[in-house]
Design a protein around this motif. Sequence first.
Motif, PDB file in Angstrom:
ATOM      1  N   UNK A 211       0.838  -1.199   0.000  1.00  0.00           N
ATOM      2  CA  UNK A 211       0.000   0.000   0.000  1.00  0.00           C
ATOM      3  C   UNK A 211       0.868   1.242   0.000  1.00  0.00           C
ATOM      4  N   UNK A 212       1.935   1.221   0.807  1.00  0.00           N
ATOM      5  CA  UNK A 212       2.854   2.350   0.836  1.00  0.00           C
ATOM      6  C   UNK A 212       3.629   2.494  -0.456  1.00  0.00           C
ATOM      7  N   UNK A 213       3.998   1.383  -1.068  1.00  0.00           N
ATOM      8  CA  UNK A 213       4.713   1.424  -2.343  1.00  0.00           C
ATOM      9  C   UNK A 213       3.833   2.018  -3.435  1.00  0.00           C
ATOM     10  N   UNK A 214       2.574   1.597  -3.480  1.00  0.00           N
ATOM     11  CA  UNK A 214       1.644   2.135  -4.476  1.00  0.00           C
ATOM     12  C   UNK A 214       1.435   3.634  -4.279  1.00  0.00           C
ATOM     13  N   UNK A 215       1.395   4.060  -3.011  1.00  0.00           N
ATOM     14  CA  UNK A 215       1.261   5.489  -2.731  1.00  0.00           C
ATOM     15  C   UNK A 215       2.481   6.252  -3.247  1.00  0.00           C
ATOM     16  N   UNK A 237      -9.275  -3.175   2.378  1.00  0.00           N
ATOM     17  CA  UNK A 237      -8.482  -2.224   3.160  1.00  0.00           C
ATOM     18  C   UNK A 237      -7.207  -1.759   2.465  1.00  0.00           C
ATOM     19  N   UNK A 238      -6.640  -2.542   1.555  1.00  0.00           N
ATOM     20  CA  UNK A 238      -5.387  -2.100   0.927  1.00  0.00           C
ATOM     21  C   UNK A 238      -5.582  -0.827   0.093  1.00  0.00           C
ATOM     22  N   UNK A 239      -6.569  -0.761  -0.805  1.00  0.00           N
ATOM     23  CA  UNK A 239      -6.751   0.493  -1.553  1.00  0.00           C
ATOM     24  C   UNK A 239      -7.014   1.679  -0.637  1.00  0.00           C
ATOM     25  N   UNK A 240      -7.777   1.439   0.435  1.00  0.00           N
ATOM     26  CA  UNK A 240      -8.058   2.513   1.383  1.00  0.00           C
ATOM     27  C   UNK A 240      -6.784   2.973   2.078  1.00  0.00           C
ATOM     28  N   UNK A 241      -5.944   2.025   2.486  1.00  0.00           N
ATOM     29  CA  UNK A 241      -4.686   2.374   3.136  1.00  0.00           C
ATOM     30  C   UNK A 241      -3.767   3.144   2.192  1.00  0.00           C
ATOM     31  N   UNK A 242      -3.737   2.746   0.939  1.00  0.00           N
ATOM     32  CA  UNK A 242      -2.906   3.448  -0.045  1.00  0.00           C
ATOM     33  C   UNK A 242      -3.398   4.878  -0.244  1.00  0.00           C
ATOM     34  N   UNK A 243      -4.723   5.044  -0.316  1.00  0.00           N
ATOM     35  CA  UNK A 243      -5.272   6.394  -0.487  1.00  0.00           C
ATOM     36  C   UNK A 243      -4.968   7.269   0.725  1.00  0.00           C
ATOM     37  N   UNK A 244      -4.996   6.676   1.918  1.00  0.00           N
ATOM     38  CA  UNK A 244      -4.686   7.435   3.128  1.00  0.00           C
ATOM     39  C   UNK A 244      -3.242   7.938   3.124  1.00  0.00           C
ATOM     40  N   UNK A 246      -1.752   8.897   0.331  1.00  0.00           N
ATOM     41  CA  UNK A 246      -1.583   9.823  -0.782  1.00  0.00           C
ATOM     42  C   UNK A 246      -1.798   9.254  -2.157  1.00  0.00           C
ATOM     43  N   UNK A 247      -2.192   7.996  -2.275  1.00  0.00           N
ATOM     44  CA  UNK A 247      -2.420   7.414  -3.595  1.00  0.00           C
ATOM     45  C   UNK A 247      -3.726   7.944  -4.186  1.00  0.00           C
ATOM     46  N   UNK A 248      -3.643   8.399  -5.431  1.00  0.00           N
ATOM     47  CA  UNK A 248      -4.832   8.842  -6.157  1.00  0.00           C
ATOM     48  C   UNK A 248      -4.912   8.007  -7.431  1.00  0.00           C
ATOM     49  N   UNK A 249      -5.599   6.884  -7.332  1.00  0.00           N
ATOM     50  CA  UNK A 249      -5.632   5.956  -8.455  1.00  0.00           C
ATOM     51  C   UNK A 249      -6.380   6.523  -9.655  1.00  0.00           C
ATOM     52  N   UNK A 250      -7.340   7.409  -9.403  1.00  0.00           N
ATOM     53  CA  UNK A 250      -8.080   8.011 -10.517  1.00  0.00           C
ATOM     54  C   UNK A 250      -7.168   8.844 -11.402  1.00  0.00           C
ATOM     55  N   UNK A 251      -6.159   9.468 -10.800  1.00  0.00           N
ATOM     56  CA  UNK A 251      -5.217  10.299 -11.556  1.00  0.00           C
ATOM     57  C   UNK A 251      -4.051   9.493 -12.130  1.00  0.00           C
ATOM     58  N   UNK A 252      -3.976   8.231 -11.765  1.00  0.00           N
ATOM     59  CA  UNK A 252      -2.868   7.390 -12.229  1.00  0.00           C
ATOM     60  C   UNK A 252      -3.415   6.052 -12.730  1.00  0.00           C
ATOM     61  N   UNK A 253      -4.035   6.059 -13.907  1.00  0.00           N
ATOM     62  CA  UNK A 253      -4.636   4.834 -14.449  1.00  0.00           C
ATOM     63  C   UNK A 253      -3.607   3.754 -14.799  1.00  0.00           C
ATOM     64  N   UNK A 254      -2.335   4.112 -14.789  1.00  0.00           N
ATOM     65  CA  UNK A 254      -1.293   3.104 -15.039  1.00  0.00           C
ATOM     66  C   UNK A 254      -1.056   2.217 -13.818  1.00  0.00           C
TER      67      UNK A 254
END
Length: 379
Positions: A211-215, A237-244, A246-254
């Motif tokens: 989660x931290x790596x994805x962020x 919980x992993x996507x939620x933890x990544x978003x917490x 700083x991950x913004x998956x909507x802005x990073x479709x890759x």
Amino acid sequence: MRLYITGGGTGGHVTPGLAIARYFEQKHPETVVRFAGSARGIENKLVPREGYQLDAIEIIGLSRSLSPKGLAHNVKAAKLAVSAVGKAKKLLRQAKPDCVIGCGGYASFAVVRAAQQMGIPTVLLEVNALPGKVTKMLSKKADRVLVCFEQARDILGGGDKVVLTGAPVRGEILAADRAKARARFGLSDDDQLVVSFWGSMGAKYMNEHMAGTLALECKNGVPYHHVHATGAAAREWLPRMAREQGADFAQHPNIEVTEYIYDMADRLAAADLVVCRAGAATLGELCMLGRAALLVPSPFVAENHQEKNARALEAAGGCRVLLEKDASPQRLYDEIGAMLSDRDALRRMGQAATGLAAHDASEKIYQQILWAIEHHGKK
């Protein structure tokens, strides 16, 4: 030909069974295959998805703890095992298999034990360098024990019964075409793809780190594509933890997060780097496809067998090994970036992995199962 295949708990105990089933169907289209496993394991999803019937048997693994809680757990496990063997006998009377094939995991114990008590030919497949408890318990009465590492053969006592075959690889892995797979996912020659997963059920500690790596990947705007499979336990919980973080998956479709990668053959074929555990079945597929890998062996397996699997591949130049204790979010991020930065090294790593592939494993396993059926009960 009627086969009854059992194994489960993790993908590493299910996918080899599916590979065996498909190979027999290619050789003998009239083959009838049924599976047995736990209703709580990944087999409950994978087996029906492949079009096979799955008979659910309730059984749990043994605890290594000698605490009162651990001992109570083992008493329950023993009682369930006895009732599970009884249920397995009823299922086997219905299925009337020519052979029962145990692919490992506690879920396979009851069916193989029942088959042995009923006089049905049994074949065990042990994909890891260090045989599991179930294999050790059942091997003496099995007609054949098929292993993927010479070390496992030695541990099980060698002899004619224990045969080195290598791990079977699913037909879709063998048929996967890198160029077609990359075109399917819209990847150009310059694009790089990372595929990561920690097993069918996920791994809490490593998923927390991922989660931290994805962020970090989102915040730093990495140029490569990354698909991570969370497994069932971490899907929410992993996507939620990544978003917490700083991950913004909507802005990073890759960067894509999914529970399970059902088109794994194409994903692996298209990948430039695979980040995962070091189960033997997975390593067999990586070697067959010639994929470079960053392996993080699970330290929570019997006798640390995953690290032994990984070190064997690393010694041949086919992967890089990162121990779990060192696999922080930043370290994972740095290792992925460093490996992707040297495309020639990735290519050499993939070529080295290919050199360890067991290209004839499925045929060897097929022949050994036929032998077990023909020679069962004969001296």
